[in-house]
Scaffold this active site. Structure first.
Site, PDB file in Angstrom:
ATOM      1  N   HIS A  67     -14.526  -5.098  11.260  1.00  0.00           N
ATOM      2  CA  HIS A  67     -14.174  -3.783  11.821  1.00  0.00           C
ATOM      3  C   HIS A  67     -15.418  -3.011  12.246  1.00  0.00           C
ATOM      4  O   HIS A  67     -16.212  -2.610  11.394  1.00  0.00           O
ATOM      5  CB  HIS A  67     -13.456  -2.937  10.777  1.00  0.00           C
ATOM      6  N   TRP A 110       1.997   6.659  12.380  1.00  0.00           N
ATOM      7  CA  TRP A 110       0.590   6.693  11.963  1.00  0.00           C
ATOM      8  C   TRP A 110       0.023   5.315  12.195  1.00  0.00           C
ATOM      9  O   TRP A 110      -0.932   4.989  12.652  1.00  0.00           O
ATOM     10  CB  TRP A 110       0.437   7.033  10.475  1.00  0.00           C
ATOM     11  N   HIS A 163      -2.131   0.555  16.507  1.00  0.00           N
ATOM     12  CA  HIS A 163      -1.437   1.033  15.305  1.00  0.00           C
ATOM     13  C   HIS A 163      -0.066   1.641  15.586  1.00  0.00           C
ATOM     14  O   HIS A 163       0.266   2.725  15.083  1.00  0.00           O
ATOM     15  CB  HIS A 163      -2.342   2.008  14.540  1.00  0.00           C
ATOM     16  N   GLU A 175      -3.643  -4.953  19.333  1.00  0.00           N
ATOM     17  CA  GLU A 175      -2.762  -5.120  18.174  1.00  0.00           C
ATOM     18  C   GLU A 175      -1.775  -3.972  18.070  1.00  0.00           C
ATOM     19  O   GLU A 175      -2.115  -2.828  18.360  1.00  0.00           O
ATOM     20  CB  GLU A 175      -3.673  -5.159  16.944  1.00  0.00           C
ATOM     21  N   TYR A 199      -7.004   7.070  13.267  1.00  0.00           N
ATOM     22  CA  TYR A 199      -6.848   5.819  12.505  1.00  0.00           C
ATOM     23  C   TYR A 199      -8.028   4.858  12.739  1.00  0.00           C
ATOM     24  O   TYR A 199      -8.434   4.636  13.873  1.00  0.00           O
ATOM     25  CB  TYR A 199      -5.539   5.090  12.893  1.00  0.00           C
ATOM     26  N   ARG A 236     -13.271  -6.057  15.764  1.00  0.00           N
ATOM     27  CA  ARG A 236     -12.259  -5.078  16.151  1.00  0.00           C
ATOM     28  C   ARG A 236     -12.981  -3.760  16.367  1.00  0.00           C
ATOM     29  O   ARG A 236     -13.766  -3.337  15.529  1.00  0.00           O
ATOM     30  CB  ARG A 236     -11.231  -4.954  15.030  1.00  0.00           C
ATOM     31  N   ASP A 272      -6.858  -2.143  17.745  1.00  0.00           N
ATOM     32  CA  ASP A 272      -5.580  -1.876  17.074  1.00  0.00           C
ATOM     33  C   ASP A 272      -5.025  -0.537  17.561  1.00  0.00           C
ATOM     34  O   ASP A 272      -5.651   0.512  17.344  1.00  0.00           O
ATOM     35  CB  ASP A 272      -5.833  -1.831  15.556  1.00  0.00           C
ATOM     36  N   GLU A 318      -8.288 -11.533   9.872  1.00  0.00           N
ATOM     37  CA  GLU A 318      -8.957 -10.243   9.650  1.00  0.00           C
ATOM     38  C   GLU A 318      -9.719 -10.283   8.320  1.00  0.00           C
ATOM     39  O   GLU A 318      -9.234 -10.839   7.335  1.00  0.00           O
ATOM     40  CB  GLU A 318      -7.911  -9.115   9.603  1.00  0.00           C
ATOM     41  N   HIS A 355      -3.238 -10.423   8.897  1.00  0.00           N
ATOM     42  CA  HIS A 355      -3.699  -9.153   8.357  1.00  0.00           C
ATOM     43  C   HIS A 355      -4.616  -9.426   7.156  1.00  0.00           C
ATOM     44  O   HIS A 355      -4.301 -10.276   6.330  1.00  0.00           O
ATOM     45  CB  HIS A 355      -2.444  -8.399   7.906  1.00  0.00           C
ATOM     46  N   ARG A 414       0.626 -11.601  13.188  1.00  0.00           N
ATOM     47  CA  ARG A 414      -0.326 -11.136  12.167  1.00  0.00           C
ATOM     48  C   ARG A 414       0.284 -10.967  10.779  1.00  0.00           C
ATOM     49  O   ARG A 414      -0.243 -10.264   9.925  1.00  0.00           O
ATOM     50  CB  ARG A 414      -0.994  -9.841  12.626  1.00  0.00           C
ATOM     51  N   ASN A 438       0.820  -1.216   0.000  1.00  0.00           N
ATOM     52  CA  ASN A 438       0.000   0.000   0.000  1.00  0.00           C
ATOM     53  C   ASN A 438       0.853   1.265   0.000  1.00  0.00           C
ATOM     54  O   ASN A 438       1.688   1.474   0.879  1.00  0.00           O
ATOM     55  CB  ASN A 438      -0.899  -0.022   1.249  1.00  0.00           C
ATOM     56  N   ASP A 471      -6.347  -3.387   1.598  1.00  0.00           N
ATOM     57  CA  ASP A 471      -5.208  -3.099   0.722  1.00  0.00           C
ATOM     58  C   ASP A 471      -4.425  -4.375   0.369  1.00  0.00           C
ATOM     59  O   ASP A 471      -3.419  -4.305  -0.325  1.00  0.00           O
ATOM     60  CB  ASP A 471      -4.290  -2.022   1.312  1.00  0.00           C
ATOM     61  N   GLU A 516       1.665  -7.132  11.095  1.00  0.00           N
ATOM     62  CA  GLU A 516       1.222  -6.838   9.725  1.00  0.00           C
ATOM     63  C   GLU A 516       2.323  -6.198   8.886  1.00  0.00           C
ATOM     64  O   GLU A 516       2.281  -6.285   7.669  1.00  0.00           O
ATOM     65  CB  GLU A 516      -0.042  -5.974   9.728  1.00  0.00           C
TER      66      GLU A 516
HETATM   67  C1  GCO Z   1      -5.141  -3.480   9.965  1.00  0.00           C
HETATM   68  C2  GCO Z   1      -4.132  -2.499   9.524  1.00  0.00           C
HETATM   69  C3  GCO Z   1      -4.487  -1.669   8.351  1.00  0.00           C
HETATM   70  C4  GCO Z   1      -3.261  -0.877   7.902  1.00  0.00           C
HETATM   71  C5  GCO Z   1      -3.168  -0.865   6.423  1.00  0.00           C
HETATM   72  C6  GCO Z   1      -1.970  -0.104   5.912  1.00  0.00           C
HETATM   73  O1  GCO Z   1      -5.046  -3.904  11.085  1.00  0.00           O
HETATM   74  O2  GCO Z   1      -5.985  -3.840   9.155  1.00  0.00           O
HETATM   75  O3  GCO Z   1      -3.600  -1.805  10.602  1.00  0.00           O
HETATM   76  O4  GCO Z   1      -5.589  -0.858   8.637  1.00  0.00           O
HETATM   77  O5  GCO Z   1      -3.310   0.422   8.383  1.00  0.00           O
HETATM   78  O6  GCO Z   1      -3.136  -2.182   5.980  1.00  0.00           O
HETATM   79  O7  GCO Z   1      -1.835  -0.270   4.563  1.00  0.00           O
HETATM   80 MG    MG Z   2      -3.434  -3.224  12.168  1.00  0.00          MG
END
Ligand code: GCO
Ligand code: MG
Length: 401
Positions: free
Chosen positions: A122, A401, A211, A235, A159, A147, A209, A338, A311, A282, A37, A315, A261
């Protein structure tokens, strides 16, 4: 059986995907996802310039040898671009091998270890009421695991939260910027989970998550605060380059930890797994070197009581999802998968046999992976530059991020 053609297809049916299609002299074809991505063209160029020329004429049945050839032969090992390119080749060769044998790939991995692959969806909301409505919607759709991501009072563009039907953060050609406050986040999130548990009771698996935004001691505080709500996992609590950083989290909380991920090889998680610092790994097929390498990660994990939790954001293309499901259904230490459904446009470009039903994904029994790319349709959606956002603290400091 020789490889006679290998095509790299970049297409944007709502978001960008990179796909490798390998063709053999026996007319069998295989597909592999190579999507990274925001950096799609780097993998496409790696494949086109450096991989496709050495694939032509190779024996398509030699999956392991080809993996080693691309990994050791590059001299420059690891990294997301290299490993996504290797993953695409590996996945396509497993697809071909399955078709040659007339078997779905999971049969070649030892057969089914379960009836279906439990997935988590989600549930996102700008505020607690929005979150509760989203959780209720998922439970109505049969999800057994959700999630939960919530907006944070005082912060915009957090996020995981958006009003769009399909969450897609890579929307602008240059990164958008959001502003972050760890203090506001740590104060708010436990109150969200308190409400969710109060409303839905103990049965549903809840995940969250972070992140990569916390330090280990902040993550420990979050884990402790969430203990009464019995999460299945938190996560990516911290940026995971420093594997020993997870020790501090572990010393303080029994909230299970999931990470991986962004991992691309077993070396990214060997210490995490061997020291039992995590509960779920993951990594997934496209970013961790294909079926061949991801299986090694899951086998190491199985020795140390760590389960899979691949994951599966939008994307990653349906080609990756199809491959992930072949592993998920076969391995002994599957945890969760996921699942964010793709758009109708994406599903049309990548016809597949896997299907969702009542909280599970089923890979189907088609020979190979059970997925393909419609190249004519893909050509109607040209590549469109899109970058992931960046995140800053309130004083302007760049943050994860
Ligand atoms: C998740 C991930 C995604 C990522 C994304 C980045 O847990 O699904 O954190 O939301 O942010 O795959 O490209
Ligand atoms: Mg994630």
């Amino acid at each position: 059986m020789k490889i006679v053609d290998a095509r790299v297809v970049v297409t944007c049916p709502g978001r960008n995907f990179v796909t490798l299609k390998i063709v053999t002299d026996e007319g069998l074809t295989g597909v592999g996802d190579a999507t990274l991505n925001g950096r799609e063209q780097a993998v496409a160029a790696y494949l086109t310039e450096h991989v496709v020329p050495v694939l032509i004429g190779r024996d398509a049945t030699r999956i392991e040898d080809t993996w080693q050839y691309l990994y050791k032969g590059a001299y420059w090992r690891r990294g997301p671009v290299t490993m996504a390119a290797i993953a695409a080749v590996d996945t396509a060769l497993w697809d071909i091998k399955g078709k040659q044998a007339g078997l779905p790939v999971h049969q070649m991995l030892g057969g089914r270890s379960r009836e279906g692959v439990t997935v988590y969806g989600h549930a996102n909301g700008e505020d607690v009421d929005g979150v509760l409505a989203a959780v209720a919607r998922h439970l109505d759709e049969g999800f057994r695991a959700v999630r939960v991501q919530s907006g944070i009072p005082g912060l915009e563009g957090v996020y995981g939260v958006s009003s769009a039907a399909i969450y897609e953060p890579a929307s602008a050609a240059v990164p958008t910027e959001s502003v972050w406050s760890t203090e506001a986040y740590l104060d708010h999130i436990p109150t969200v989970f308190a409400r969710v548990r109060e409303e839905f009771g103990p049965g549903v698996k809840l995940l969250h998550d972070a992140h990569h935004r916390l330090t280990p001691i902040e993550a420990a505080r979050l884990g402790k605060a969430l203990e009464p709500y019995a999460l299945t996992w938190v996560e990516d609590p911290v940026p995971a380059e420093l594997q020993e950083g997870f020790r501090l989290i572990r010393q303080h909380t029994t909230t299970p930890i999931a990470v991986g991920e962004v991992f691309n090889t077993i070396f990214d998680c060997a210490q995490l797994i061997r020291e039992q610092l995590i509960d779920y790994v993951r990594a997934t097929v496209v970013h961790a070197g294909g079926i061949t390498h991801l299986r090694r990660i899951f086998d190491l994990a199985a020795l140390h009581h760590v389960r899979s939790g691949s994951h599966g954001a939008t994307d990653l293309s349906p080609v990756c999802m199809a491959a992930a499901l072949q592993l998920d259904i076969a391995i002994p230490n599957f945890g969760l998968q996921e699942y964010m459904p793709h758009s109708a446009e994406t599903d049309a470009v990548f016809p597949h046999t896997y299907r969702y039903e009542d909280g599970y994904l089923h890979p189907g029994d088609a020979p190979g992976l059970g997925v393909d790319i419609d190249e004519e349709l893909a050509a109607r959606y040209p590549y469109t530059p899109a970058a992931l956002p960046v995140n800053r603290l309130q004083d302007g400091t760049l943050h994860s991020w």
